[in-house]
Every structure is written in structure tokens, then in C-alpha cells.
Design a protein around this motif. Sequence first.
Motif, PDB file in Angstrom:
ATOM      1  N   GLY A   1       0.799  -1.219   0.000  1.00 29.04           N
ATOM      2  CA  GLY A   1       0.000   0.000   0.000  1.00 29.04           C
ATOM      3  C   GLY A   1       0.830   1.266   0.000  1.00 29.04           C
ATOM      4  O   GLY A   1       0.289   2.345   0.206  1.00 29.04           O
ATOM      5  N   CYS A   2       2.140   1.176  -0.231  1.00 25.60           N
ATOM      6  CA  CYS A   2       3.008   2.358  -0.207  1.00 25.60           C
ATOM      7  C   CYS A   2       3.596   2.632  -1.586  1.00 25.60           C
ATOM      8  O   CYS A   2       3.928   1.714  -2.331  1.00 25.60           O
ATOM      9  CB  CYS A   2       4.141   2.183   0.799  1.00 25.60           C
ATOM     10  SG  CYS A   2       3.588   2.133   2.521  1.00 25.60           S
ATOM     11  N   LEU A   3       3.752   3.920  -1.880  1.00 18.99           N
ATOM     12  CA  LEU A   3       4.350   4.365  -3.134  1.00 18.99           C
ATOM     13  C   LEU A   3       5.468   5.355  -2.830  1.00 18.99           C
ATOM     14  O   LEU A   3       5.449   6.047  -1.810  1.00 18.99           O
ATOM     15  CB  LEU A   3       3.315   5.050  -4.027  1.00 18.99           C
ATOM     16  CG  LEU A   3       2.129   4.220  -4.512  1.00 18.99           C
ATOM     17  CD1 LEU A   3       1.167   5.099  -5.322  1.00 18.99           C
ATOM     18  CD2 LEU A   3       2.593   3.054  -5.375  1.00 18.99           C
ATOM     19  N   VAL A   4       6.413   5.434  -3.757  1.00 20.39           N
ATOM     20  CA  VAL A   4       7.474   6.417  -3.649  1.00 20.39           C
ATOM     21  C   VAL A   4       7.756   6.963  -5.049  1.00 20.39           C
ATOM     22  O   VAL A   4       7.720   6.228  -6.038  1.00 20.39           O
ATOM     23  CB  VAL A   4       8.761   5.821  -3.032  1.00 20.39           C
ATOM     24  CG1 VAL A   4       9.298   4.670  -3.865  1.00 20.39           C
ATOM     25  CG2 VAL A   4       9.820   6.889  -2.847  1.00 20.39           C
ATOM     26  N   ILE A   5       7.978   8.266  -5.139  1.00 21.61           N
ATOM     27  CA  ILE A   5       8.338   8.896  -6.412  1.00 21.61           C
ATOM     28  C   ILE A   5       9.852   8.837  -6.550  1.00 21.61           C
ATOM     29  O   ILE A   5      10.580   9.227  -5.641  1.00 21.61           O
ATOM     30  CB  ILE A   5       7.865  10.360  -6.469  1.00 21.61           C
ATOM     31  CG1 ILE A   5       6.351  10.442  -6.244  1.00 21.61           C
ATOM     32  CG2 ILE A   5       8.222  10.989  -7.819  1.00 21.61           C
ATOM     33  CD1 ILE A   5       5.832  11.864  -6.125  1.00 21.61           C
ATOM     34  N   THR A   6      10.294   8.370  -7.689  1.00 17.09           N
ATOM     35  CA  THR A   6      11.733   8.192  -7.867  1.00 17.09           C
ATOM     36  C   THR A   6      12.066   8.114  -9.339  1.00 17.09           C
ATOM     37  O   THR A   6      11.201   8.024 -10.193  1.00 17.09           O
ATOM     38  CB  THR A   6      12.222   6.903  -7.190  1.00 17.09           C
ATOM     39  OG1 THR A   6      13.641   6.827  -7.331  1.00 17.09           O
ATOM     40  CG2 THR A   6      11.623   5.677  -7.851  1.00 17.09           C
ATOM     41  N   ASP A   7      13.330   8.135  -9.620  1.00 17.00           N
ATOM     42  CA  ASP A   7      13.869   7.688 -10.895  1.00 17.00           C
ATOM     43  C   ASP A   7      15.275   7.209 -10.616  1.00 17.00           C
ATOM     44  O   ASP A   7      16.254   7.866 -10.944  1.00 17.00           O
ATOM     45  CB  ASP A   7      13.851   8.806 -11.945  1.00 17.00           C
ATOM     46  CG  ASP A   7      14.195   8.278 -13.329  1.00 17.00           C
ATOM     47  OD1 ASP A   7      14.197   7.041 -13.486  1.00 17.00           O
ATOM     48  OD2 ASP A   7      14.462   9.074 -14.235  1.00 17.00           O
ATOM     49  N   GLU A   8      15.373   6.056  -9.942  1.00 16.45           N
ATOM     50  CA  GLU A   8      16.637   5.539  -9.441  1.00 16.45           C
ATOM     51  C   GLU A   8      17.331   6.589  -8.576  1.00 16.45           C
ATOM     52  O   GLU A   8      18.509   6.909  -8.739  1.00 16.45           O
ATOM     53  CB  GLU A   8      17.538   5.094 -10.598  1.00 16.45           C
ATOM     54  CG  GLU A   8      17.050   3.844 -11.306  1.00 16.45           C
ATOM     55  CD  GLU A   8      17.062   2.611 -10.420  1.00 16.45           C
ATOM     56  OE1 GLU A   8      18.038   2.420  -9.695  1.00 16.45           O
ATOM     57  OE2 GLU A   8      16.088   1.852 -10.432  1.00 16.45           O
TER      58      GLU A   8
END
Length: 249
Positions: A134-141
Motif C-alpha cells: 500500500g506504499c508508493l514512492v516517487i523516484t527515478d533511481e
Amino acid sequence: MTDDLGAKLALLTDDRPEPADPAAPIRLRIKSRQLRRRTAAAVCAAAVAIAVVVAGTVIGSIKSAEPGVATPSQSPSQRSQNLDFRYTPLPQPWSDEPAFTTQPDALKYAPAFYVTDGSIPNEHWAVASYYSAGCLVITDEGPAKSFGGAKGCFYENWQPDQRSQYKTVPAVIPNAGSPMHLTMVMGAVSAEARKVRVTAGGKTYDTDAIGTPNSSRFRFFAVVVNAAEAQITAVTPLDAAGKIAPSPR
């Protein structure tokens, strides 16, 4: 005397052969029993080998026939933590593409799987679901600078008939020629959803509701809209028939 000697010599002639060796039948029976034992042992060994092969084949067939259960191949980040887990894939749209294959995020979030990605004027961004269901994270490596590497978890505090939970993150775009109201909308909906429709600034934005190995209860979504946070008026999950999807069970 001569007659007695002749009688004795006659025992050695063809007419009077020596009596049969009484031990010969015994030796023959012993050899016969040994042969039977060796034959039986060979047959038993062959039967055991066949049984093992058949059992292995049957067990493999049973495992492969388990409905909707799979074991994912390990990404570099998973191997680094010796993770071994099973999951139930949801129907498409589905993503098991591993995220975070570089350090230190590989250890911090693994196992993580990409949900979606996109671009804004100054950078590329991506969103991944990670080990906490249920968790998300914004990233690009690594941190997506415009959105500050924001994270959000959506598995708690669902109200009856609540169909979505989401978080808004305004983009920070330095050196922009004119103000740009770009806002990330990311969150979770039920497993029955297939699309999510975001209404913002009088426009609608449709995006996929993505299943990942980290949850069989939720699907995830993320989309950047050209609107300020205050202009987001609705986030509606839609099922495969285009109807409003139910809240998570």
C-alpha cells in the motif's frame, strides 16, 4: 581275495560310476537363491527410481497448476537481501518490473516494482510500489527532485465505501519561464479497479490502476495533471466495465 579286489575296482569303471556328490544340489540351491535375491534387489531399485521420478513430475505439475500463484525472479536488489516471497498476480494491468536496482535505494525499498513513469519539462519521473503493502514512492533511481522524492502509504484508515486514497505533490520547476501548475496525484484503489479518472481544473485525466507483487488488495496509480492541488475535485476508480469500482475489501 581276488574277487573282493575285482569288485572294488569295478566301482571305478563306467559300468559302476562314483555315486553323485551329495553337496552339489545344495550348492545349486544356494546359487539359485543368490540369483533370485540379486534380481529382486535390481527390480526394487529400478522401481524406487521410477517412483521418485514420477513423484517429482507430479509434484511439479501440482505446483505449476496452482491458480494464480507465482514466484518472481529475483532482481539484484532482492538477491542482495535474500528475499523469497510468493504473491498472487492480479489481472492486467500488472507490473512486476523491478525498481531500485542501484544502491542505496535497492536496500532501502526492496522489493519495489514500477507503477508508471513520465516526464515534465525539467526531468523524468517514476513511481514505484515497495515492500510495505500500500506504499508508493516517487523516484527515478534516486529522488525525483521536482517532487522531492515524496512517499505515501494508503493501507490504513479506509472508511466504508471509500473508493480511493491519494496524495497530491506539487512539482517544483526551477527557472521556468512562466508558472506551471503541475501536480502529481498518486494513490491506491481496490483490486477490482482497472482505471482511475482524475478530475482537475475542469479536465479529466485517465490512468491505469496497476497491480504489483506487493499487494493483492490494492492497485496503484500515479499521474501528473496540469492543475494546482486545490483544483483536483475527484479521483474515481473504474472497473473493467467502466463502472465505479468498489472500495478495497
